[in-house]
Motif scaffolding. Structure first.
Motif, PDB file in Angstrom:
ATOM      1  N   VAL A   1     -16.725  -0.633  -4.049  1.00  0.00           N
ATOM      2  CA  VAL A   1     -15.424  -1.087  -3.568  1.00  0.00           C
ATOM      3  C   VAL A   1     -15.181  -0.663  -2.123  1.00  0.00           C
ATOM      4  O   VAL A   1     -14.778  -1.460  -1.277  1.00  0.00           O
ATOM      5  CB  VAL A   1     -14.296  -0.538  -4.475  1.00  0.00           C
ATOM      6  CG1 VAL A   1     -12.952  -0.668  -3.800  1.00  0.00           C
ATOM      7  CG2 VAL A   1     -14.278  -1.291  -5.796  1.00  0.00           C
TER       8      VAL A   1
ATOM      9  N   ASP B   1     -16.576  -4.427   5.399  1.00  0.00           N
ATOM     10  CA  ASP B   1     -15.479  -4.677   4.477  1.00  0.00           C
ATOM     11  C   ASP B   1     -16.022  -5.352   3.223  1.00  0.00           C
ATOM     12  O   ASP B   1     -16.430  -6.516   3.260  1.00  0.00           O
ATOM     13  CB  ASP B   1     -14.435  -5.561   5.159  1.00  0.00           C
ATOM     14  CG  ASP B   1     -13.210  -5.787   4.292  1.00  0.00           C
ATOM     15  OD1 ASP B   1     -13.259  -5.452   3.097  1.00  0.00           O
ATOM     16  OD2 ASP B   1     -12.213  -6.294   4.814  1.00  0.00           O
TER      17      ASP B   1
ATOM     18  N   LEU C   1     -14.457  -6.324   0.592  1.00  0.00           N
ATOM     19  CA  LEU C   1     -13.640  -7.448   0.143  1.00  0.00           C
ATOM     20  C   LEU C   1     -13.952  -8.715   0.929  1.00  0.00           C
ATOM     21  O   LEU C   1     -13.992  -9.813   0.369  1.00  0.00           O
ATOM     22  CB  LEU C   1     -12.154  -7.105   0.271  1.00  0.00           C
ATOM     23  CG  LEU C   1     -11.591  -6.107  -0.741  1.00  0.00           C
ATOM     24  CD1 LEU C   1     -10.132  -5.824  -0.443  1.00  0.00           C
ATOM     25  CD2 LEU C   1     -11.761  -6.623  -2.160  1.00  0.00           C
TER      26      LEU C   1
ATOM     27  N   GLU D   1     -15.277 -12.115  -0.699  1.00  0.00           N
ATOM     28  CA  GLU D   1     -14.602 -13.393  -0.487  1.00  0.00           C
ATOM     29  C   GLU D   1     -15.582 -14.460  -0.002  1.00  0.00           C
ATOM     30  O   GLU D   1     -15.589 -15.592  -0.495  1.00  0.00           O
ATOM     31  CB  GLU D   1     -13.470 -13.229   0.515  1.00  0.00           C
ATOM     32  CG  GLU D   1     -12.670 -14.502   0.743  1.00  0.00           C
ATOM     33  CD  GLU D   1     -11.470 -14.286   1.640  1.00  0.00           C
ATOM     34  OE1 GLU D   1     -10.689 -15.235   1.798  1.00  0.00           O
ATOM     35  OE2 GLU D   1     -11.325 -13.171   2.169  1.00  0.00           O
TER      36      GLU D   1
ATOM     37  N   ILE E   1      -7.788  -1.823  -4.059  1.00  0.00           N
ATOM     38  CA  ILE E   1      -8.883  -2.667  -3.590  1.00  0.00           C
ATOM     39  C   ILE E   1      -9.570  -3.349  -4.772  1.00  0.00           C
ATOM     40  O   ILE E   1      -9.948  -4.518  -4.705  1.00  0.00           O
ATOM     41  CB  ILE E   1      -9.894  -1.842  -2.772  1.00  0.00           C
ATOM     42  CG1 ILE E   1      -9.235  -1.340  -1.487  1.00  0.00           C
ATOM     43  CG2 ILE E   1     -11.124  -2.675  -2.432  1.00  0.00           C
ATOM     44  CD1 ILE E   1     -10.114  -0.433  -0.652  1.00  0.00           C
TER      45      ILE E   1
ATOM     46  N   GLN F   1      -7.578  -6.270  -5.877  1.00  0.00           N
ATOM     47  CA  GLN F   1      -7.776  -7.374  -4.940  1.00  0.00           C
ATOM     48  C   GLN F   1      -9.123  -8.053  -5.186  1.00  0.00           C
ATOM     49  O   GLN F   1      -9.235  -9.280  -5.106  1.00  0.00           O
ATOM     50  CB  GLN F   1      -7.719  -6.860  -3.500  1.00  0.00           C
ATOM     51  CG  GLN F   1      -6.350  -6.372  -3.056  1.00  0.00           C
ATOM     52  CD  GLN F   1      -6.370  -5.916  -1.606  1.00  0.00           C
ATOM     53  OE1 GLN F   1      -6.763  -6.662  -0.724  1.00  0.00           O
ATOM     54  NE2 GLN F   1      -5.976  -4.680  -1.358  1.00  0.00           N
ATOM     55  N   ALA F   2     -10.151  -7.247  -5.485  1.00  0.00           N
ATOM     56  CA  ALA F   2     -11.482  -7.801  -5.751  1.00  0.00           C
ATOM     57  C   ALA F   2     -11.470  -8.685  -6.991  1.00  0.00           C
ATOM     58  O   ALA F   2     -12.086  -9.755  -7.018  1.00  0.00           O
ATOM     59  CB  ALA F   2     -12.498  -6.672  -5.911  1.00  0.00           C
TER      60      ALA F   2
ATOM     61  N   LEU G   1     -10.121 -11.953  -6.188  1.00  0.00           N
ATOM     62  CA  LEU G   1     -11.062 -12.779  -5.440  1.00  0.00           C
ATOM     63  C   LEU G   1     -12.167 -13.358  -6.320  1.00  0.00           C
ATOM     64  O   LEU G   1     -12.938 -14.191  -5.870  1.00  0.00           O
ATOM     65  CB  LEU G   1     -11.689 -11.966  -4.308  1.00  0.00           C
ATOM     66  CG  LEU G   1     -10.760 -11.620  -3.138  1.00  0.00           C
ATOM     67  CD1 LEU G   1     -11.444 -10.633  -2.200  1.00  0.00           C
ATOM     68  CD2 LEU G   1     -10.359 -12.881  -2.382  1.00  0.00           C
TER      69      LEU G   1
END
Length: 356
Positions: free
Chosen positions: A57, A63, A65, A69, A92, A95-96, A99
């Motif tokens: 992560v 980055d 993420l 993405e 995070i 958020q992952a 995505l």
């Protein structure tokens, strides 16, 4: 059946080695390579064509993420995030999952080699489940997140929420953080009370509740022990506790239970569903969303046997059709529906009429 090919991506050489050894100990898994950062991972994905990616992560110099993405837009594939147990790590990770990551495992804070060995079954199980998961391009996997306007804080509760004696109970696991967001984002602010259990580490429960609250017109919160269950509210268990529903006269209250894991989970969906069956019976509606394993299947059957309507998410829209599939095999579900149709059907079954 061929073995699941895994690429391990982590900036720590120690973690790469330990994860590789742990995964390779499973006869159904083949670790085809490792990478210290997403740039190296990109090249190895092209060359090694793995079935699953494990992705750290938090990685310096890149980055994670942003990499995820791009990956989900250009070459969608199952990804299992490897997360720290920090608040930042939780945010995070969520958020992952939004995505398109399938699931996540958490790094222990200390005693890495010993702790990872203890989590071998969890890690290998999630990687193998991810290999069978349905991964969609980011354009359809993550919908725009919109903050709905809540009722004015000064409005009295009596005018904000209509009275109801119906209760909606929902359980989920792998893929469930986004599935629950989809369901709750379609609920009106005066919907019947919802109690839910999502398999998630203790340190993730508050950030998860806050994330759901940002995308729902209902008020989403961690449940307090003994708290009255009210319409327009969604309750999930805080950190490492089972959530039960108990009857208090004509009302329901939340009961937090720090007891032993059930089906290897705490919180467990079966614990919630069985308590709802006992306390609410036919006044409840039960639903199981995407998830690995069979937790919740027996509890959903108990709900159905009390006369409560029950449904499960269909295989086509589930990331992992373990829990819903297990419920179907037990004959626990009255209906099977795609994710986008679940919120509306739950409201219909609960007899809710949205105000004009």
């Amino acid at each position: 059946m061929s073995r699941c090919k895994v690429l391990v991506v982590d900036d720590s050489a120690v973690v790469r080695q330990l994860l590789s050894e742990l995964l390779a100990s499973d006869p159904d898994i083949e670790v085809v390579g490792t990478a210290a950062d997403p740039l190296l991972a990109r090249e190895k994905i092209k060359r090694l064509n793995p079935d699953v990616l494990t992705l750290d992560v938090e990685m310096p110099r890149m980055d994670g993420l942003a990499f995820l993405e791009n990956l989900m837009r250009l070459r969608p594939m199952p990804v299992v995030m490897v997360s720290s147990l920090t608040e930042r790590g939780a945010d995070i990770t969520l958020q992952a999952l939004a995505l398109g990551a399938v699931d996540f495992v958490t790094k222990p804070k200390a005693g890495l080699a010993q702790a990872l060995g203890e989590y071998a079954e969890e890690i290998t199980g999630k990687v193998k489940a991810a290999a069978r998961a349905r991964v969609r391009p980011l354009a359809t996997a993550a919908q725009p997140l919109v903050r709905l306007e809540a009722a004015p804080a000064s409005a009295p509760v009596a005018t904000r929420f209509r009275t109801t004696d119906r209760l909606i109970a929902i359980g989920a696991s792998a893929g469930g953080t986004e599935a629950l967001r989809v369901v709750l984002s379609q609920m009106p602010p005066d919907a019947p009370a919802i109690v839910l259990t999502q398999h998630i580490p203790a340190s993730f429960s508050r950030p998860f509740a806050e994330r759901l609250d940002r995308h729902s017109a209902m008020l989403v919160r961690e449940a307090g022990d003994g708290e009255l269950i009210l319409p327009g509210h969604v309750y999930l268990p805080p950190g490492d506790h089972h959530l039960r529903v108990v009857r208090d006269g004509a009302r329901w209250r939340c009961r937090l239970d720090p007891g032993p894991p059930v089906n290897r989970h705490r919180p467990a969906v079966d614990v919630l569903f069985q308590s709802v069956a006992q306390s609410a019976g036919a006044n409840a509606v039960g639903a199981i969303l995407t998830g690995m394993g069979d937790d919740g299947a027996r509890g959903l059957l108990e709900l159905r046997q009390t006369g409560a309507p029950t449904l499960v998410q269909d295989e086509a829209t589930s990331v992992v059709w373990g829990m819903p599939g297990a419920a179907m095999k037990l004959g626990a579900a009255d209906e099977i529906l795609p994710l986008d149709a679940i919120a509306g059907r739950l409201l219909e079954l609960a007899g809710h009429t949205v105000a004009a």
